[in-house]
Write an enzyme that holds these catalytic residues in place. Structure first.
Site, PDB file in Angstrom:
ATOM      1  N   ASP A   1      46.904  45.615  32.898  1.00  0.00           N
ATOM      2  CA  ASP A   1      45.994  46.747  32.721  1.00  0.00           C
ATOM      3  C   ASP A   1      45.441  47.226  34.060  1.00  0.00           C
ATOM      4  OD1 ASP A   1      44.515  44.315  32.950  1.00  0.00           O
ATOM      5  OD2 ASP A   1      42.740  45.290  32.122  1.00  0.00           O
TER       6      ASP A   1
ATOM      7  N   GLU B   1      42.489  42.155  31.982  1.00  0.00           N
ATOM      8  CA  GLU B   1      41.657  41.553  33.056  1.00  0.00           C
ATOM      9  C   GLU B   1      40.464  42.429  33.399  1.00  0.00           C
ATOM     10  OE1 GLU B   1      40.277  40.624  37.173  1.00  0.00           O
ATOM     11  OE2 GLU B   1      41.044  42.489  36.393  1.00  0.00           O
TER      12      GLU B   1
HETATM   13 ZN   LIG Z   1      42.918  43.204  39.436  1.00  0.00          ZN
END
Ligand SMILES: [Zn+2]
Length: 497
Positions: free
Chosen positions: A127, A194
């Protein structure tokens, strides 16, 4: 001779001895680092720069944007990314065991020739943060174009951190193609979230690994890069390798009392009491511990400025000086202590009404060694005279990570590989100030390191989570070469001979 002179002479001899000891220690500080005797890179792969750039561009075009409101995430972009990887890395697709976990988390397993050995892991996240719509027109190339112009690959994620993800894939693809077989099993694990905490990503992946009783010999995630003039007095670029990261805690501190009309106020109002408590908190920061950065300066060895070497080699003598010096600037202070930052204040609704409540939110970034519990105890102790209530606020806090040993063979190989790739640079283990997915891995490995193999230029560091993020084709090529060499170092059965 009168006794007075004997005393004076003895003091002089003693002082001279201290000076000599301090100097000897300073000169030998950090020089005991040994290079590994193990063969570094059995297979040299030559990578095609154009094809590397094209693959990264393809991944950038998949707008895998994270959103705290998870239902707003465009999952089709993640599907598209998976398809892209599948097409661009046919040998991985054919030879590695792929697991798609809990949505779009990706795990690849490349079986080693010796299954008795602990495997190794290279991590990244799929992401990216959004490109701010308000500044879209300031991008030289559109953020999800993956445009390759004048030797640069443009777009969101080139640095953070699809570059690292695709580099790991390229390294494995190239090594399979060259006929290389790792002795240790190699895992790649790419989380899906994340940027919004990793709770549906690497956290679940670690649970998946734990359920299989997997213990990793070494783990690498994104982290510090190779940067110029990061540490005062160090003349060469420094490769910062995160060997730990800070924890996170926000406390709400509240003053309660009787409200009333502002025409007859008490001597101290709730707001006044809160303000005094906050001021007291700021005046009594959590103490810094210079020992926390000693390994950083020790590992840089000869690149560390002499004064710093003298001081860190002789902390019995210079601890006070170092504490004072580091605490004099916010960036340096953050390296040696748990920071205290008052970020929100609430109280009062009308200018002629005494509020019955006033509160402040204080954000702490915990250094390894301090715990959520110890910080809360400390804060409660400090604000006790002001009769304030202290409680944990908002999102779940997390502890500082474990600390991986910069004197381990795993780290030695990292140092050697960094020097092979980037030439004359200093390598320094450091505490990552923000959060990475690597914090989930402390239970699974003693050797968890956070490093992004990119030598950043000019404005690049500031482009992360900002406008005009790019990586040059040469930087990306270098990152792939690093990954290929690093994988081979860690994937061998023995690290030290
Ligand atoms: Zn990162």
């Amino acid at each position: 001779m009168p006794i007075f002179y004997y005393i004076l002479a003895s003091i002089a001899v003693l002082l001279l001895a201290i000076v000599i000891i301090a100097l000897v220690r300073a000169f030998s500080f950090g020089s005991q680092k040994k290079a590994s005797a193990v063969k570094a890179e059995p297979v040299q792969v030559s990578f095609n720069k154009d094809s590397l750039a094209a693959h990264l561009a393809n991944a950038i075009q998949c707008a895998t944007v994270s959103d705290l409101e998870r239902e707003k995430i465009d999952l089709a972009a993640f599907d598209q990314l998976h398809k892209t990887l599948q097409e661009d890395f046919p040998l991985i697709e054919a030879n590695l065991e792929k697991t798609v976990l809990a949505g779009h988390n990706l795990i690849y397993r490349w079986q080693g020739t010796n299954q008795e050995l602990d495997p190794i892991l290279f991590m990244a996240h799929q992401d990216v943060v959004p490109a701010d719509p308000a500044s879209l027109d300031q991008w030289t190339q559109p953020p999800f174009s993956g445009a390759i112009v004048d030797g640069k690959i443009w777009g969101r994620g080139t640095l953070d951190v699809k570059g690292q993800m695709v580099a790991a894939m390229e390294a494995v693809e190239g090594l399979i193609n060259a006929g290389y077989q790792p002795e240790r099993t190699v895992y790649l694990a790419f989380g899906q979230d994340e940027e919004i905490g990793g709770t549906q990503g690497q956290k679940l992946i670690t649970e998946h690994f734990k359920a299989q009783n997997i213990h990793f010999a070494a783990v690498m995630d994104e982290g510090g890069a190779v940067l110029e003039s990061q540490i005062p007095g160090v003349k060469v670029p420094v490769a910062l390798v995160g060997n730990c990261e800070k924890g996170y805690l926000t406390l709400e501190i509240k003053a309660s009392g009787s409200g009333g009309h502002s025409s007859m106020p008490p001597a101290v109002t709730t707001i006044g009491r809160l303000a005094r408590g906050i001021a007291y908190l700021e005046n009594n920061p959590i103490p810094g511990i210079p020992h926390r950065v000693q390994p950083m300066f020790e590992t840089m060895g000869k690149h560390t400025p002499f004064l710093m070497r003298l001081a860190f080699a002789n902390m019995w003598l210079f601890n006070g000086y170092l504490k004072k010096r580091f605490e004099s600037a916010p960036r340096m202070a953050a390296m040696i202590r748990t920071t205290t930052a008052v970020t929100i204040i609430n109280g009062g609704v009308k200018d002629n009404v005494l509020p019955s409540e006033a509160s402040a939110f204080v954000n702490f970034r915990l250094s390894p060694g301090d715990t959520i519990e110890s910080v809360i105890e400390f804060v409660k102790y400090l604000v006790k005279p002001f009769d304030l209530e202290v409680k944990i606020s908002g999102e779940h806090p997390w502890e500082a990570s474990g600390v991986s040993d910069p004197n381990s063979p795993a780290f030695d190989h990292l140092v050697a590989c960094i020097k092979d790739t980037f030439g004359d640079v200093a390598v320094a283990p450091y505490t990552v100030m923000g959060a990475t997915d690597a914090r989930y891995y402390n239970e699974l490995s003693e050797n968890v390191f956070r490093f992004s193999p990119i030598k950043m230029e000019g404005d690049q560091l500031g482009s992360v989570h900002n406008i005009n993020e790019y990586i040059t084709v040469d930087q990306f090529h270098q990152a792939v070469a690093f990954m290929s060499a690093m994988l081979q170092r860690w994937a061998q059965a023995r690290w030290v001979e």
